[in-house]
Design an enzyme around this catalytic site. Structure first.
Site, mmCIF file in Angstrom:
data_model
loop_
_atom_site.group_PDB
_atom_site.id
_atom_site.type_symbol
_atom_site.label_atom_id
_atom_site.label_comp_id
_atom_site.label_asym_id
_atom_site.label_seq_id
_atom_site.Cartn_x
_atom_site.Cartn_y
_atom_site.Cartn_z
ATOM 1 N N ASP A 38 -2.536 -5.029 0.223
ATOM 2 C CA ASP A 38 -2.011 -6.328 0.632
ATOM 3 C C ASP A 38 -2.645 -6.889 1.903
ATOM 4 O O ASP A 38 -2.944 -8.085 1.979
ATOM 5 C CB ASP A 38 -0.484 -6.288 0.764
ATOM 6 C CG ASP A 38 0.022 -5.168 1.649
ATOM 7 O OD1 ASP A 38 -0.778 -4.397 2.213
ATOM 8 O OD2 ASP A 38 1.265 -5.051 1.776
ATOM 9 N N MET A 42 0.821 -1.212 0.000
ATOM 10 C CA MET A 42 0.000 0.000 0.000
ATOM 11 C C MET A 42 0.859 1.268 0.000
ATOM 12 O O MET A 42 2.070 1.215 0.209
ATOM 13 C CB MET A 42 -0.921 0.005 1.217
ATOM 14 C CG MET A 42 -1.934 -1.132 1.221
ATOM 15 S SD MET A 42 -2.987 -1.130 2.684
ATOM 16 C CE MET A 42 -3.960 0.349 2.409
ATOM 17 N N HIS A 43 0.195 2.403 -0.245
ATOM 18 C CA HIS A 43 0.729 3.754 -0.030
ATOM 19 C C HIS A 43 1.760 4.228 -1.055
ATOM 20 O O HIS A 43 2.115 5.403 -1.064
ATOM 21 C CB HIS A 43 1.362 3.905 1.361
ATOM 22 C CG HIS A 43 0.576 3.314 2.479
ATOM 23 N ND1 HIS A 43 -0.732 3.664 2.735
ATOM 24 C CD2 HIS A 43 0.915 2.394 3.421
ATOM 25 C CE1 HIS A 43 -1.160 2.993 3.797
ATOM 26 N NE2 HIS A 43 -0.194 2.215 4.221
#
Length: 489
Positions: A236, A79-80
Site C-alpha cells: 500500500d 502489507m505483512h
C-alpha cells in the site's frame, strides 16, 4: 482504461483512470477488523473477495463504457498479512494482519537465535512482519502449520482469485522478513528459519510488469476482454508513492491512515535495522525506500470520536476554535493504541492522556490526539538518518490529510513544508498507474505528481512551543515503560 484496487484495513477501494491519468469512476466497500484477543487483529480473506465483487459491480454500473475498455488491473494492499492456503487452495485460518502484535515473543526468540535475519532482510524483527506470525502459527497452531501449501500477502490472495496464479512483487515481499531486499529475491536461508521453502512462496515479478491475465470465466462474467492483464502491483505505501509521484530519490510523503507513515525514496538500499526504520523495495525497478511506521494514526481520532459519540468533522470544527493558549496547555496524548513500531518496537506500549482536568473540553482531547500523532511522526522522522536532509517537502495523504489543522500541525512539529493533493492521490491510484505501466505506459508520463491542493509552511514560533511539548511527550513514554512493570500480568 486502467483499473486500480487497494485492500486497506478499513475499506477496499477501486478506481478507473483513462489514458490521460484522469479518474473516471471510483467506489469502495467497508471492511472490519476482528480482535478476539488482546494483541490480535484478523480479517477473513473471503470478505475481501466479496468486497471486490461489490466494488467492481458498482464501478461497472457507474461507468459502463469505461469499464468495457479496461486493459489492465493493478493491485495494492495492506502489507505483512499472513494468508495461509492448503494444497486445495482453502484458507486455513483468518489472515493475521499487519497491526497484530501477538508474535512479540517469537520476535525476541528470532532476534536472539537468528541475528542474520536483520542483515539479509535489512529490517528489525518486529511483530507486524509476516515471518514471526508464521513462527507463532507453528508453535500455537501446529496442525494448521503442517497443512500450509502457500503463504500469500493480502493483495496477492486477491490476485490468485482473479488470475489463478501465485505471484507477488518486491515492495510487498520486503515486509515479510523472507526477502533479500538488496537482491529483490526470496532468501532460502530466511525461509528455512521459519520452516518454509520457495515452494511455499509466490513467484516474484516487478510491480510495473505483467504478472498474469484475468481468468477467462471472470472476464466473461464481468464483461471484460480476456486479454486484460494484472500488473505486479505494490504494497500500500509503495503504491501510494506511485500515486503521488514519489518515484525519484528524495521524494517523500506522509500517510495519515489507520497507521502513520513517513516514506522517502532511495536509489539504493539504505538499511539500519537497529533504528526501527524499514528499508524496503520500491514498486519500480532499481529503487528502494525507507519508511518509519507508527501503528495508530487516524485510527486514534476515530477511536476517540467513537467514545465521545461525535463525528470526526464535528470534533475537528470544535478543535479549530481553540486558542493558541488553550492548545499550549492541552493534555498530552500517547498514541500507542496498538503498541508501536518506529522507533520503539514496543508491542506493549499503550495509549494514555496526561494532564486531564474537570474543565477539559472534548475539543482539547481531540487536539491532544492529533498532536500526539504528529509527535509520533516526529519520533519516526528523527531516526531517518541521512534521508532527512534529502527531504525538501512532504506530500500528505490518507484520510487525515483532509484536515487543514492537522496538516499545519505536522508542518509545525516537523518544521517541514507540507503539501496536500486531491483525495484521489491514493494506493488505488498508484495501483492503476502500475497497471498502465504494465500495459506499455512510460514512467515519465504515468508517474506524475498530482496537483497541489494546499501548502502549509512551518511556523517557527509555534514550532518552538511544540518542541517543548514533544519533550514532555517523550518523557511520558519513558515513564510509561517503567510504570508498566508494576501492572499485573
Amino acid at each position: 482504461m486502467y483499473l486500480g484496487m487497494d485492500i486497506g484495513t478499513s475499506e477496499l477501494k477501486a478506481l478507473i483512470i483513462n489514458a490521460q491519468g484522469e479518474i473516471i469512476a471510483s467506489n469502495h466497500a467497508t471492511l472490519n477488523v476482528q480482535r478476539p484477543h488482546a494483541h490480535w487483529a484478523e480479517q477473513d480473506p473471503e470478505r475481501w473477495w466479496q468486497a471486490c465483487g461489490e466494488v467492481l459491480a458498482g464501478l461497472r454500473q457507474q461507468a459502463a463504457q469505461a469499464w468495457s475498455e479496461i486493459r489492465a488491473i493493478g493491485l495494492s494492499g495492506q502489507m505483512h498479512g499472513a494468508v495461509l492456503l492448503d494444497a486445495q487452495g482453502e484458507v486455513l485460518r483468518p489472515c493475521i494482519l499487519w497491526n497484530d502484535t501477538r508474535s512479540a515473543p517469537q520476535c525476541e526468540a528470532l532476534s536472539r537465535q537468528h541475528p542474520e535475519m536483520m542483515q539479509v532482510s535489512g529490517n528489525m524483527i518486529m511483530p507486524g512482519f509476516t515471518a514471526p506470525k508464521l513462527r507463532w502459527v507453528a508453535e500455537h497452531e501446529p496442525e494448521i502449520f503442517r497443512r500450509i501449501d502457500k503463504v500469500l500477502l493480502p493483495k496477492d490472495y486477491l490476485r490468485w482469485r482473479l488470475t489463478g496464479r501465485f505471484v507477488s512483487e518486491p515492495s510487498d515481499a520486503a515486509g515479510t522478513l523472507w526477502l533479500d531486499v538488496a537482491k529483490r529475491d526470496w532468501s532460502d536461508e530466511l525461509l528455512a528459519i521459519t520452516g518454509l521453502t520457495r515452494a511455499n512462496m509466490p513467484e516474484l515479478v516487478e510491480g510495473s510488469v505483467v504478472s498474469a491475465t484475468l481468468k477467462a470465466d471472470l472476464a466473461s462474467e464481468w464483461g471484460l476482454s480476456a486479454a486484460v492483464c494484472v500488473a505486479g502491483g505494490a504494497g500500500d505505501n509503495a503504491a501510494s508513492a506511485v500515486g503521488v509521484g514519489a518515484v525519484n530519490p528524495g521524494d517523500a510523503f506522509i500517510s495519515l491512515g489507520t497507521s502513520g507513515v513517513i516514506f522517502v525514496v532511495n536509489d539504493r538500499l539504505l538499511a539500519d535495522p537497529q533504528s526501527g526504520v524499514h528499508a524496503f523495495c520500491h514498486a519500480l525497478p532499481g529503487r528502494w525506500h525507507q519508511m518509519s511506521v507508527m501503528l495508530s494514526a487516524a485510527s486514534c481520532l476515530r477511536w476517540l470520536c467513537n467514545l465521545l459519540s461525535v463525528t470526526e468533522s464535528q470534533l475537528m470544527e470544535e478543535m479549530a476554535q481553540l486558542s493558541e493558549e488553550q492548545r499550549r496547555h492541552a493534555p498530552v496524548f500517547l498514541p500507542y493504541l496498538s503498541g508501536e513500531r518506529t522507533p520503539h518496537n514496543d508491542p506493549d506500549a499503550s495509549g494514555s492522556f496526561f494532564n486531564l482536568r474537570h474543565e477539559t473540553p472534548r475539543a482539547l482531547l481531540g487536539y491532544a490526539v492529533i498532536e500526539g500523532v504528529a509527535f509520533g511522526l516526529a519520533d519516526g522522522f528523527a531516526v531517518l538518518g541521512d534521508a532527512q536532509r534529502q527531504i525538501q517537502q512532504c506530500s500528505l495523504t490518507g484520510g487525515g490529510a483532509r484536515s487543514t489543522l492537522w496538516a499545519q500541525l505536522i508542518a509545525d512539529v516537523l518544521q517541514l513544508p507540507i503539501v496536500t493533493h486531491p483525495a484521489s492521490a491514493s494506493g488505488a491510484l498508484g495501483a492503476a498507474r502500475l497497471a498502465w505501466l504494465a500495459a506499455g505506459g512510460v514512467e515519465s508520463e504515468v508517474c506524475l505528481k498530482p496537483p497541489v491542493q494546499a501548502r502549509y509552511q512551518p511556523d517557527a514560533a509555534r514550532g518552538e512551543v511544540l518542541q517543548q511539548r514533544l519533550q514532555l511527550f517523550r518523557t511520558l513514554y519513558a515513564q510509561q515503560q517503567q510504570a508498566r512493570a508494576l501492572l499485573p500480568e
